[in-house]
Design an enzyme around this catalytic site. Structure first.
Site, short mmCIF file in Angstrom:
data_model
loop_
_atom_site.label_atom_id
_atom_site.label_comp_id
_atom_site.label_asym_id
_atom_site.label_seq_id
_atom_site.Cartn_x
_atom_site.Cartn_y
_atom_site.Cartn_z
N LYS A 1 -13.44 -3.82 -6.46
CA LYS A 1 -12.40 -4.71 -5.47
C LYS A 1 -12.88 -6.00 -3.92
O LYS A 1 -13.61 -5.45 -3.37
CB LYS A 1 -11.00 -4.21 -4.95
N ASP B 1 -10.00 0.25 1.48
CA ASP B 1 -10.57 -0.11 2.86
C ASP B 1 -9.53 0.41 3.91
O ASP B 1 -10.29 0.69 5.27
CB ASP B 1 -11.95 -1.03 3.00
N SER B 2 -8.53 0.14 3.76
CA SER B 2 -7.32 1.20 4.71
C SER B 2 -7.86 2.41 4.89
O SER B 2 -7.49 2.73 6.05
CB SER B 2 -6.18 0.91 3.65
N ASP C 1 -12.76 -0.03 -3.07
CA ASP C 1 -13.17 -1.92 -2.07
C ASP C 1 -14.59 -1.57 -1.88
O ASP C 1 -15.00 -0.49 -1.21
CB ASP C 1 -12.10 -2.05 -0.80
N GLU D 1 -1.24 -9.91 -2.27
CA GLU D 1 -0.91 -9.57 -1.10
C GLU D 1 -0.49 -10.77 0.01
O GLU D 1 -1.00 -11.33 0.24
CB GLU D 1 -2.09 -8.82 -0.12
N GLU E 1 -12.26 -9.22 -1.34
CA GLU E 1 -11.34 -9.63 -0.63
C GLU E 1 -11.35 -11.60 -1.32
O GLU E 1 -13.15 -11.50 -0.90
CB GLU E 1 -11.05 -9.93 0.50
O1 KIV Z 1 -7.39 -1.30 1.63
C1 KIV Z 1 -6.05 -1.19 0.33
O2 KIV Z 1 -5.87 -0.41 1.06
C2 KIV Z 1 -6.02 -2.73 -0.15
C3 KIV Z 1 -4.75 -2.23 -1.05
C4 KIV Z 1 -3.20 -2.32 0.10
C5 KIV Z 1 -4.58 -3.40 -1.80
O3 KIV Z 1 -6.71 -3.69 -0.46
#
Ligand code: KIV
Length: 293
Positions: free
Chosen positions: A122, A53-54, A92, A191, A124
């Site tokens: 993924k 989600d980055s 994510d 992280e 969190e």
């Molecule tokens: O969204 C992302 O890029 C991440 C990584 C930094 C693990 O969650």
């Protein structure tokens, strides 16, 4: 039965990640958000590719991960899916897509598999996410956990701060890691935590740990693609290693293109299409249509 891709490399599965931990073979992971970069990462031999989600920050220009939507994540996941033939594809679940109820979370997780082609999602969070993690795994969808500095909790954390720096915080991280391990997650991103804490977690759990800002002792590492190649606009975090400066390279390529257009050096005759020889001799045919009056 092992599944092979067209190029006969063995496909990476969640089982491969577990085997790698067992054999002490480091797991290489990277984010990707589009066809071209995902294809490059996949062909370079990355083990798992995360549509992170980055995306919100490095591709869409938001200042946090919070605004990105399920539809946007799906759009990019489909592009990455078309490129990836070898790596495990993880996506994510964005903020809000698993926070408003189990049913909605399960529906969204299933969409990422069904419509996006992801092989794992993924999520969190620690112990509080365990019941949901179990439900998603029960629905046959592997889950990658993410603990420590969890960017979706930026407001609760009061900024992007290294986590696990007090005895109580370390104990909580260990409880989170063990609970997620027992729930059966396929991997666990650690992280922004002290190296010493990542060492303890990695030794404690059978799940492969994937570090980002968690030191070198995790079972694998992940970086954001744009950080690794130097395509970001803010100062890099301490944990980032920039392997090239793509920003500079691309800027210089665009400037050269601009100079060539302005000086009429581009396109050259070899970069132009031509009429067949017999028509070339007809001056009439070769004249631009606009000047034919
Ligand atoms: O969204 C992302 O890029 C991440 C990584 C930094 C693990 O969650």
């Amino acid at each position: 039965m092992s599944i092979t891709t067209g190029d006969f490399r063995q496909r990476i599965t969640v089982q491969t990640l577990a085997d790698k931990k067992h054999k002490h073979e480091p797991i290489v992971s990277l984010t990707a958000y589009d066809y071209a970069t995902a294809r490059i990462a996949d062909e370079a031999g990355v083990d798992f590719i995360l549509v992170g989600d980055s995306l919100a920050q490095v591709v869409l220009g938001y200042d946090s991960t919070l605004p990105v939507t399920v539809e946007e994540m799906l759009h990019h996941t489909r592009a990455v899916r078309r490129a990836v033939k070898h790596a495990l594809l993880v996506v994510d679940m964005p903020f809000g897509s698993y926070h408003t109820g189990t049913r909605k979370a399960l529906e969204n997780a299933a969409r990422f598999v069904k419509e996006g082609g992801a092989e794992a999602v993924k999520i969190e969070g620690g112990t509080s996410r365990v019941p949901l993690v179990r439900r998603i795994i029960d629905a046959e969808i592997p889950v990658v956990a993410h603990i420590g500095l969890t960017p979706q909790s930026v407001h609760r954390m009061g900024g992007y701060k290294v986590q696990g720096k007090t005895t109580a915080a370390i104990d909580q991280l260990l409880r989170d890691a063990v609970a997620l391990d027992e729930a059966g997650v396929a991997a666990m991103v650690l992280e922004g935590i002290p190296r010493e804490v990542a060492v303890r977690i990695t030794a404690e759990v059978s799940t492969p740990t994937i570090g980002i800002g968690a030191g070198p002792d995790c079972d694998g590492q992940i970086l954001v693609f744009h950080d690794l190649v130097g395509l970001t606009f803010n100062p890099a975090a301490k944990f980032v290693r920039r392997y090239c400066n793509a920003g500079e390279l691309i800027t210089s390529a665009i400037q050269s293109y601009g100079n060539d257009v302005r000086s009429r050096a581009f396109p050259a005759d070899e970069e132009s299409y031509h009429l067949p020889r017999e028509l070339q001799h007809s001056a009439e045919a070769a004249k631009p249509a606009v000047s034919r009056k």
